[in-house]
Design a protein around this motif. Sequence first.
Motif, mmCIF file in Angstrom:
data_model
loop_
_atom_site.group_PDB
_atom_site.id
_atom_site.type_symbol
_atom_site.label_atom_id
_atom_site.label_comp_id
_atom_site.label_asym_id
_atom_site.label_seq_id
_atom_site.Cartn_x
_atom_site.Cartn_y
_atom_site.Cartn_z
ATOM 1 N N ARG A 41 43.973 30.895 44.537
ATOM 2 C CA ARG A 41 45.149 31.410 45.241
ATOM 3 C C ARG A 41 45.905 32.414 44.374
ATOM 4 N NH1 ARG A 41 48.806 26.687 48.087
ATOM 5 N NH2 ARG A 41 47.546 26.349 49.974
ATOM 6 N N ARG A 42 46.158 32.015 43.126
ATOM 7 C CA ARG A 42 46.948 32.836 42.213
ATOM 8 C C ARG A 42 46.239 34.166 41.932
ATOM 9 N NH1 ARG A 42 51.431 31.848 37.983
ATOM 10 N NH2 ARG A 42 51.405 33.860 36.950
ATOM 11 N N LEU A 86 39.829 32.690 51.257
ATOM 12 C CA LEU A 86 40.079 33.244 49.921
ATOM 13 C C LEU A 86 38.799 33.759 49.271
ATOM 14 C CD1 LEU A 86 42.525 30.473 48.665
ATOM 15 C CD2 LEU A 86 43.137 32.859 49.091
ATOM 16 N N LYS A 87 37.678 33.157 49.620
ATOM 17 C CA LYS A 87 36.376 33.543 49.070
ATOM 18 C C LYS A 87 36.145 35.053 49.185
ATOM 19 C CE LYS A 87 31.497 33.155 50.541
ATOM 20 N NZ LYS A 87 30.702 32.546 49.483
ATOM 21 N N VAL A 88 36.475 35.629 50.321
ATOM 22 C CA VAL A 88 36.236 37.057 50.579
ATOM 23 C C VAL A 88 37.012 37.919 49.584
ATOM 24 C CG1 VAL A 88 36.414 38.878 52.312
ATOM 25 C CG2 VAL A 88 35.878 36.535 53.018
ATOM 26 N N TYR A 89 38.217 37.487 49.226
ATOM 27 C CA TYR A 89 39.061 38.240 48.297
ATOM 28 C C TYR A 89 38.713 37.942 46.839
ATOM 29 C CZ TYR A 89 42.081 38.897 52.400
ATOM 30 O OH TYR A 89 42.574 39.213 53.638
ATOM 31 N N ALA A 90 38.380 36.677 46.563
ATOM 32 C CA ALA A 90 38.210 36.240 45.171
ATOM 33 C C ALA A 90 36.884 36.671 44.561
ATOM 34 C CB ALA A 90 38.359 34.719 45.086
ATOM 35 N N GLU A 91 35.823 36.677 45.342
ATOM 36 C CA GLU A 91 34.506 36.964 44.768
ATOM 37 C C GLU A 91 34.429 38.328 44.074
ATOM 38 O OE1 GLU A 91 31.284 34.148 47.113
ATOM 39 O OE2 GLU A 91 31.794 36.105 47.995
ATOM 40 N N PRO A 92 34.909 39.420 44.682
ATOM 41 C CA PRO A 92 34.859 40.708 43.968
ATOM 42 C C PRO A 92 35.675 40.700 42.674
ATOM 43 C CG PRO A 92 35.290 41.048 46.308
ATOM 44 C CD PRO A 92 35.435 39.586 46.049
ATOM 45 N N LEU A 93 36.783 39.985 42.670
ATOM 46 C CA LEU A 93 37.619 39.905 41.462
ATOM 47 C C LEU A 93 36.881 39.158 40.356
ATOM 48 C CD1 LEU A 93 41.038 39.000 43.146
ATOM 49 C CD2 LEU A 93 40.300 41.250 42.352
ATOM 50 N N LEU A 94 36.244 38.055 40.717
ATOM 51 C CA LEU A 94 35.506 37.260 39.737
ATOM 52 C C LEU A 94 34.278 38.007 39.221
ATOM 53 C CD1 LEU A 94 35.775 33.837 41.587
ATOM 54 C CD2 LEU A 94 36.837 34.387 39.398
ATOM 55 N N GLN A 95 33.633 38.767 40.100
ATOM 56 C CA GLN A 95 32.453 39.531 39.703
ATOM 57 C C GLN A 95 32.792 40.653 38.727
ATOM 58 O OE1 GLN A 95 31.093 40.569 43.599
ATOM 59 N NE2 GLN A 95 29.983 38.646 43.913
ATOM 60 N N SER A 96 34.059 41.035 38.671
ATOM 61 C CA SER A 96 34.474 42.098 37.734
ATOM 62 C C SER A 96 34.598 41.586 36.299
ATOM 63 C CB SER A 96 35.818 42.696 38.182
ATOM 64 O OG SER A 96 36.878 41.763 37.970
ATOM 65 N N VAL A 97 34.561 40.256 36.118
ATOM 66 C CA VAL A 97 34.629 39.668 34.772
ATOM 67 C C VAL A 97 33.215 39.638 34.213
ATOM 68 C CG1 VAL A 97 35.308 37.667 33.398
ATOM 69 C CG2 VAL A 97 36.608 38.270 35.459
ATOM 70 N N LYS A 98 32.974 40.385 33.150
ATOM 71 C CA LYS A 98 31.625 40.561 32.617
ATOM 72 C C LYS A 98 31.339 39.597 31.464
ATOM 73 C CE LYS A 98 31.066 43.751 35.634
ATOM 74 N NZ LYS A 98 30.319 43.432 36.870
ATOM 75 N N PRO A 99 30.041 39.420 31.126
ATOM 76 C CA PRO A 99 29.645 38.436 30.111
ATOM 77 C C PRO A 99 30.191 38.676 28.705
ATOM 78 C CG PRO A 99 27.762 39.027 31.471
ATOM 79 C CD PRO A 99 28.869 39.971 31.830
#
Length: 554
Positions: A445-446, A498-511
């Motif tokens: 959510r945050r 929330l999945k639709v919004y959160a997934e692209p944000l999480l995918q931007s965090v790289k290894p």
Amino acid sequence: MQKVKVTIPGGKTISCENGMSLREITDKEKLNSTGFPFMAMRVNNKIYSLASTVNYNCVIEPVELDSTDGLRIYRKSLSFLLEMASKEVFPDLRLKISHSIGSSIYYFFDDIRDIKEEDLQSLSNKMTELVATAYPIDIIKVPYIEAVEMFGEFNQPETQLLLQGMNCSSVSMNICNGFMAPSFYPLVDNTSALPYFEIMKYRNGFLLRYPGSKSPREVVPFEDRPLLYSIYEEYKNWGKILNVNCVGQMNKLTTNKKEIQHFIRVSEALHNKKIAHIADEILHRKGDVKVVLIAGPSSSGKTTFTKKLAIELQVVGFNPIIVSLDDYYRPRHEVPIDEFGKVDLEALEALDVPLLNKNLIDLFDNKVVEIPVFDFKIGGRRDTGKKLQMGDRTILLMEGIHGLNERLTPDIPASRKYKIYLSALTQLNIDDHNRIATTDNRIIRRMVRDHHFRNYDALNTFRIWPSVRRGEEKNIFPYQESADSAFNSALDYEISVLKVYAEPLLQSVKPDNPEYSDAARLLDFLSSFTPIPSHMVPEDSILREFIGNSSFKY
């Protein structure tokens, strides 16, 4: 055989056989000689079981028991151990997970209304035996069709339904002494790593108790939280009304547009009914209660709840006025400094408590009061505030993290106050044996809200989250049981939105970021959900506080 390069703690790079396990590397290099035991290993910033093999060049870092990730792995591994023991002691009974209460998880048997102490002792003894035997916990792949059929035979319909919604050729499974369960998250690699636990009878079921963050090798005395339990029970009953209590059932609903629209309407109606009930409770104390204090952890939906409560209070005859506790912040130079040398805006001392109490007393005496207005751009109060006077029907609504703390309003009699605790305590489980963590729900959510309204990326949310959690542990959770009412702001369908919004944000965090392990974990979690389009969310929903386009102004 091909070799791979592995950089171990301390910066040393070693050459290992391709396919060597992380446990073998740990033992060979004597990495686990001091400190807390290793629960798993971070490989290029993603967490893997020590049973996993290394097949490419990498940097490894141990996940120790005393870390946030280490304790999470311990809890999930302990739950696996309980499932394994239950299958041996009570092979014909269906074990079900419910929710957390402090450093405990509440379980029950679907077939038994009230379990006996001697049965729980048998369960505890079997777990102790499994720990002493030191069985390895391995990871295998099972063909998809075989896995679906297997959990039908195991009498785990929620797990079977979840798998039926997946689109994969095989399913990762944890296996130990013939017992198998889906691998949703890395576990310890041996049952001997799980000596700290307690089984305790509670209500109609029992608690699986585990160590907390302050004492990773000790199960501390239990502190009951009846208010928290009652919230969960109420919402579990709602789940029964809606006939949805697991992700598989939720996903099945999303395939039918009419059914999911109806489900959303009923979910929102139940929310509104609960808010109306709280307004009725306040009405019963009309003449005494003058201020409603609302508190809850981050991303619990306090702002929208307060606005919706104001509407319901108007319906029953009050004239509600919302007063922001943020306006009582002291100037920045008067705000205390935390242990990290930063301004601590979450400390109670950051608020002008004497002024707040004086203003409330004067307002209750029908005096005209100038309420301060804090300007965050200048870090202080504006020269002029807002004038306010209470009438016979006026009631104040004040929302903030310290609302339940008596030290916020020490000069105000208890009869004048009505306290409400808010949190997002989802009743939805992943399956029979895996729950959805409240903190995961809230950080998603945050993250979505931070990006939508503050243009923050996921890394920013991850990096401030530990500080947010420390503030909650210190300023909110110790006082939650003092509330007059509690409201669960979770909506069973929200993660699918929330999945639709959160997934692209999480995918931007790289290894190459330490936060990658959290991003990968949440992406794996979200992959179990079928998306729901945001246009189905009502404009006055609490969920709109996070995804935008609310009918309320913030």
